[in-house]
Design a protein around this motif. Structure first.
Motif, PDB file in Angstrom:
ATOM      1  N   TRP A 164       2.906  38.924  47.363  1.00 43.64           N
ATOM      2  CA  TRP A 164       2.378  38.504  46.060  1.00 43.64           C
ATOM      3  C   TRP A 164       3.373  37.611  45.311  1.00 43.64           C
ATOM      4  O   TRP A 164       2.979  36.855  44.440  1.00 43.64           O
ATOM      5  CB  TRP A 164       2.023  39.729  45.213  1.00 43.64           C
ATOM      6  N   ASP A 165       4.653  37.769  45.629  1.00 43.30           N
ATOM      7  CA  ASP A 165       5.674  36.933  44.982  1.00 43.30           C
ATOM      8  C   ASP A 165       6.013  35.699  45.810  1.00 43.30           C
ATOM      9  O   ASP A 165       6.928  34.953  45.452  1.00 43.30           O
ATOM     10  CB  ASP A 165       6.956  37.763  44.751  1.00 43.30           C
ATOM     11  N   SER A 166       5.288  35.475  46.915  1.00 47.18           N
ATOM     12  CA  SER A 166       5.687  34.371  47.801  1.00 47.18           C
ATOM     13  C   SER A 166       5.354  32.999  47.205  1.00 47.18           C
ATOM     14  O   SER A 166       5.895  31.992  47.639  1.00 47.18           O
ATOM     15  CB  SER A 166       5.085  34.547  49.206  1.00 47.18           C
ATOM     16  N   TRP A 167       4.451  32.971  46.249  1.00 47.21           N
ATOM     17  CA  TRP A 167       4.217  31.737  45.490  1.00 47.21           C
ATOM     18  C   TRP A 167       4.828  31.941  44.108  1.00 47.21           C
ATOM     19  O   TRP A 167       4.505  32.917  43.428  1.00 47.21           O
ATOM     20  CB  TRP A 167       2.723  31.466  45.290  1.00 47.21           C
ATOM     21  N   ALA A 168       5.670  31.018  43.670  1.00 44.65           N
ATOM     22  CA  ALA A 168       6.146  31.062  42.286  1.00 44.65           C
ATOM     23  C   ALA A 168       4.973  30.766  41.356  1.00 44.65           C
ATOM     24  O   ALA A 168       4.006  30.109  41.758  1.00 44.65           O
ATOM     25  CB  ALA A 168       7.251  30.032  42.089  1.00 44.65           C
ATOM     26  N   ASP A 169       5.072  31.262  40.125  1.00 46.74           N
ATOM     27  CA  ASP A 169       3.983  31.013  39.172  1.00 46.74           C
ATOM     28  C   ASP A 169       3.790  29.522  38.899  1.00 46.74           C
ATOM     29  O   ASP A 169       2.688  29.089  38.565  1.00 46.74           O
ATOM     30  CB  ASP A 169       4.247  31.750  37.851  1.00 46.74           C
ATOM     31  N   ASP A 170       4.862  28.763  39.050  1.00 46.54           N
ATOM     32  CA  ASP A 170       4.754  27.327  38.750  1.00 46.54           C
ATOM     33  C   ASP A 170       4.623  26.479  40.021  1.00 46.54           C
ATOM     34  O   ASP A 170       4.906  25.290  40.003  1.00 46.54           O
ATOM     35  CB  ASP A 170       5.952  26.864  37.914  1.00 46.54           C
ATOM     36  N   ALA A 171       4.187  27.098  41.111  1.00 50.04           N
ATOM     37  CA  ALA A 171       4.119  26.349  42.383  1.00 50.04           C
ATOM     38  C   ALA A 171       3.080  25.226  42.339  1.00 50.04           C
ATOM     39  O   ALA A 171       3.313  24.127  42.847  1.00 50.04           O
ATOM     40  CB  ALA A 171       3.816  27.302  43.542  1.00 50.04           C
ATOM     41  N   ILE A 172       1.943  25.498  41.728  1.00 47.71           N
ATOM     42  CA  ILE A 172       0.860  24.507  41.760  1.00 47.71           C
ATOM     43  C   ILE A 172       1.063  23.475  40.659  1.00 47.71           C
ATOM     44  O   ILE A 172       1.117  23.828  39.477  1.00 47.71           O
ATOM     45  CB  ILE A 172      -0.514  25.194  41.622  1.00 47.71           C
ATOM     46  N   VAL A 173       1.190  22.241  41.040  1.00 51.48           N
ATOM     47  CA  VAL A 173       1.360  21.175  40.048  1.00 51.48           C
ATOM     48  C   VAL A 173       0.111  20.300  39.969  1.00 51.48           C
ATOM     49  O   VAL A 173      -0.153  19.675  38.956  1.00 51.48           O
ATOM     50  CB  VAL A 173       2.612  20.310  40.337  1.00 51.48           C
ATOM     51  N   ALA A 174      -0.659  20.254  41.051  1.00 54.94           N
ATOM     52  CA  ALA A 174      -1.921  19.498  41.078  1.00 54.94           C
ATOM     53  C   ALA A 174      -1.729  18.076  40.558  1.00 54.94           C
ATOM     54  O   ALA A 174      -2.480  17.600  39.713  1.00 54.94           O
ATOM     55  CB  ALA A 174      -3.005  20.239  40.296  1.00 54.94           C
ATOM     56  N   ASP A 175      -0.720  17.417  41.075  1.00 57.74           N
ATOM     57  CA  ASP A 175      -0.401  16.052  40.642  1.00 57.74           C
ATOM     58  C   ASP A 175      -1.226  15.069  41.470  1.00 57.74           C
ATOM     59  O   ASP A 175      -0.891  14.732  42.605  1.00 57.74           O
ATOM     60  CB  ASP A 175       1.105  15.828  40.825  1.00 57.74           C
ATOM     61  N   LYS A 176      -2.329  14.614  40.892  1.00 54.45           N
ATOM     62  CA  LYS A 176      -3.244  13.737  41.633  1.00 54.45           C
ATOM     63  C   LYS A 176      -2.607  12.385  41.949  1.00 54.45           C
ATOM     64  O   LYS A 176      -2.811  11.837  43.028  1.00 54.45           O
ATOM     65  CB  LYS A 176      -4.527  13.520  40.831  1.00 54.45           C
ATOM     66  N   ASP A 177      -1.857  11.838  40.996  1.00 54.09           N
ATOM     67  CA  ASP A 177      -1.265  10.513  41.212  1.00 54.09           C
ATOM     68  C   ASP A 177      -0.267  10.528  42.354  1.00 54.09           C
ATOM     69  O   ASP A 177      -0.290   9.677  43.236  1.00 54.09           O
ATOM     70  CB  ASP A 177      -0.571  10.032  39.938  1.00 54.09           C
ATOM     71  N   ALA A 178       0.608  11.542  42.327  1.00 57.29           N
ATOM     72  CA  ALA A 178       1.631  11.606  43.379  1.00 57.29           C
ATOM     73  C   ALA A 178       1.057  12.167  44.684  1.00 57.29           C
ATOM     74  O   ALA A 178       1.718  12.093  45.730  1.00 57.29           O
ATOM     75  CB  ALA A 178       2.792  12.475  42.905  1.00 57.29           C
ATOM     76  N   GLY A 179      -0.133  12.745  44.637  1.00 64.13           N
ATOM     77  CA  GLY A 179      -0.692  13.340  45.852  1.00 64.13           C
ATOM     78  C   GLY A 179       0.050  14.596  46.259  1.00 64.13           C
ATOM     79  O   GLY A 179       0.206  14.886  47.449  1.00 64.13           O
TER      80      GLY A 179
END
Ligand SMILES: Cc1cc2nc3c(=O)[nH]c(=O)nc-3n(C[C@H](O)[C@H](O)[C@H](O)COP(=O)(O)O)c2cc1C
Ligand SMILES: Cc1cc2nc3c(=O)[nH]c(=O)nc-3n(C[C@H](O)[C@H](O)[C@H](O)COP(=O)(O)O)c2cc1C
Lengths: 462, 462
Positions: A164-179
């Motif tokens: 459950w801790d293997s993803w940091a809470d801030d892992a997802i950035v969903a940066d469409k421009d940078a892909g």
């Protein structure tokens, strides 16, 4: 959302037509409620309208008891609660699942999924499953020893919390421009290598709204209490008297403190089986009707199983045999065994009388009375260090929860003992508990180089 | 509800923002749709309003691919579909689950539960999981061989169908007066003793509305096709051309007949990735925009994994290396491997061109055109022995299914090729398939003495 120490907590233990084993035989009972989504939706909505903290489903991965005795089919709890997640919006959803007969990767993932589906309302009642029948469904001739089951449970929780801790809470950035959808340095393998499990990770579900499900526990043996002191955030327990409840309460809080935890962060919820009537006489009448409907042939067979003796040795109008095994010899549910035997001896019960008590509450406190009497009893426990709240186990459903919601809850609310509105969003917020911190670093900080090395698989899943 | 040979079937393959790997980067895409119940509810409702037979979720019990590449978190399918069961009323719900990384008792029970929760709309896409990453989450250093996985799958189905048949359809009598809920001679242990599994039974869920989930399969290797011919009632397959689809169709129907089955009782659903525009130019523009958004760094790494070669050996503007391994040497997804390599060679594609095709359809037929062109293609396949229906895999979601529902479905309906209303209730009825007969006797007749011997456990689950 910190804990309000003046308010108690309420959980509804869902059980089709009710916790009394003969409840399905009442004229108004729907004997197919155990397999009905609609019946469960209705119960959950009544509890949610009454602002209960949570609903709960027990479970065992085996057919249980004689199929003649009562509705015995059981829908799998994580699925049933996923369906209820879509049918409710605030109430917590606690599913029982066994650490002895699941793989941590699959189960951790199901609970993370339930937490997403419910918007942070998932809870897991962690059990080790005391049952040879269950063992026989998973390749074993008999169940592992009590101690081995708790050792596996401990490592199971270690693996699960790492996943459950293997993803940091801030892992997802969903940066469409940078892909870039997620930062690979914030997603990590766990590479767990233990006695029971070898698990690489990471989980394939990001850290969920609550980080992970509320961890609940329900075993009351020595090993069970140690496990609870280490892992549990809430405890279900069967305590037939105020004194036993107080002793259990003090014991568990002390163990939690000794394990370095804040004792307020472990919520103790004894079970109570309320049988409510407008008058005491009306309540007693319902009680008596239920007991008349118990079929002794099933109940005696079940009691003999629990006691590990030949059913022939049990006579309905005699006391229990004197030469019963010690708790030490029981590899099944130790605390239940002791509770039943002590109870029968303390109150000098015949087998018939004992069966009546077990049919109603199975070791939990049965309370027969008016709404005011039920509310007073609850407050008395709460005020006297015996409980942080209650696991409500109506003898008859849905009428028992309808009566409790309509008659008992308003009294508790008037006394300022129970919420009149949900204050928080997640199940942990309802129970006044903090969201778990990520063990791999505050706010999910994963140092460079610890991130994912190789999470690609051969063959896309599609 | 017998099969209407003049009507085709449609399944929606759910995939958050769409099947094109860059779809999440479009301005209108919700990059968190993969973890959102609401997003899945919306897709299922659009498909249900269009009278689709079913929706489907793929799965693998492992993190897949680089987490940067696209939304990679995946909610567990049986739970997500249980939530959708509560949010829909007619459409079928097909979840993928692996026979390599589950226990039959637990999985059979989850599907029986889903069948109850949905009122007979459950389906199981049976996969063996080609992935070393998955193996690493379940105690293994590498995955079992392709052959061993299919051997286990075969025994898994044997155990599962026995468990689903362990309750006769007439087991539950719910006789309140006699105090008999189910007849114990209609509930039986299975006592399975095999190579991979030892399972006593009975299941703790009675026989469900459909008896058991619709059995779907998606592997196209030799072993995969043999398995399908024996067990599958519907098949998903990736076939890039009409000729290949026809050959596959004839091959599977022949194998089913050879296995003693009615070839009409195995529904073949090739995947199609429609990219729909009002005009052909508009459709092509969307296609080109998607391909521009593919980040080659992820795609090359992925392709190298599938081909089992060093990514350094792949150059974007060159062809595939000549010295690739044979299918025989691949223990992962054999048929996918061959499909990709054959395709690249047949069309003489550069790595960049191949990646564009894979990003869109991953081997499935991509079809870019107007609604009329899409409908014509579907009919052409259906009329020419290439398909019984289609697995619709929109490149972009939700817009792709909205367009398909609004523009393509009405054309198919007008031609009498697709239903305008649901005729049946269960998923099998939608596909025109019969409800399975109980292997232990017609109408669940269990001869006396074969019933439950000992299904009681020690310690009641509560
Ligand atoms: C309210 C309550 C609910 C329980 N629910 C379950 C359950 O669903 N499944 C189960 O296997 N055991 C359940 N138990 C039993 C315990 O979790 C435990 O398995 C059993 O008591 C043996 O553990 P012990 O020896 O530590 O007491 C429950 C106990 C209580 C008090
Ligand atoms: C439409 C479709 C969907 C698939 N979905 C999955 C999936 O969800 N999980 C999975 O492990 N494999 C999936 N597969 C792959 C196959 O089931 C199979 O695991 C793989 O092709 C290896 O089997 P084979 O060697 O028999 O082809 C899918 C294949 C197709 C055509």
């Amino acid at each position: 959302m910190s804990k309000n120490p003046n308010q108690l907590h309420l959980n509804l233990f869902l059980h089709d037509t009710g916790h009394h084993e003969a409840s399905w035989r009442l004229p108004e009972a729907d004997p197919h409620a155990n397999l009905s989504l609609a019946a469960h939706q209705y119960l959950a909505r009544v509890a949610e309208d009454a602002k209960f903290d949570s609903v709960f489903l027990a479970d065992s991965p085996a057919a249980w008891g004689d199929p003649g005795r009562r509705p015995s089919g059981k829908l799998e709890p994580t699925l049933l609660l996923a369906a209820l997640a879509a049918s409710t919006s605030r109430i917590g959803l606690i599913a029982t699942a066994s650490t002895s007969y699941n793989e941590p990767y699959n189960l951790a993932r199901r609970f993370a999924s339930l937490d997403y589906l419910s918007g942070g309302r998932a809870g897991w009642n962690i059990v080790t499953t005391a049952s040879d029948a269950a063992a026989g469904n998973f390749g074993l001739r008999q169940q592992p020893s009590h101690m081995a089951r708790y050792e596996r449970a401990d490592e199971f929780l270690e693996v699960s919390t790492k996943l459950w801790d293997s993803w940091a809470d801030d892992a997802i950035v969903a940066d469409k421009d940078a892909g870039v959808h997620a930062r690979r340095d914030r997603v990590r393998r766990i590479d767990h290598r233990g006695t029971f499990f070898r698990v690489d990770g990471p989980l394939n579900v990001p850290r969920s709204p609550q980080a992970y499900p509320l961890l609940v526990q329900a075993g009351s043996s020595e090993d069970g209490k140690q496990f609870a002191a280490k892992w549990a955030e809430a405890i279900f327990t069967a305590q037939p008297t105020l004194e036993e409840s107080q002793a259990f309460y003090a014991d568990v809080k002390r163990r939690a403190a000794a394990a370095g935890r804040n004792p307020d962060h472990i919520i103790i919820l004894p079970g109570i089986v309320p049988v409510i009537g407008e008058t005491q006489a009306e309540a007693r009448e319902l009680d008596a009707e239920l007991d008349r409907l118990i079929a002794p042939r099933y109940a005696v067979a079940q009691l003999a199983q629990t006691l590990r003796i030949d059913p022939e040795r049990l006579r309905l109008d005699e006391r229990l045999p004197a030469d019963l095994p010690d708790e030490d010899e029981i590899e099944g549910a130790k605390s239940r065994y002791t509770l039943i035997v002590d109870w029968a001896r303390r109150e000098n019960l015949t087998v018939r009388e004992l069966i009546g008590k077990l049919g109603g509450g199975r070791g939990h406190r049965t309370f027969t009375g008016t709404p005011l009497q039920v509310a007073d009893t609850i407050q008395h426990y709460f005020d006297n260090g015996a409980a942080d709240g209650f696991n409500i186990m109506p003898a008859v459903l849905p009428s028992g929860i309808e009566a409790f919601a309509a008659k008992v809850v308003p009294i508790l609310q008037e006394r300022g003992l129970f919420r009149t509105e949900y204050q928080g969003v997640t199940l942990r917020e309802h129970y006044g508990l903090p969201r778990p911190v990520n063990q791999f670093g505050e706010a999910g900080g994963v140092s460079a180089g610890q991130g994912v090395r190789d999470v690609a698989t051969v063959g896309a899943p599609s």
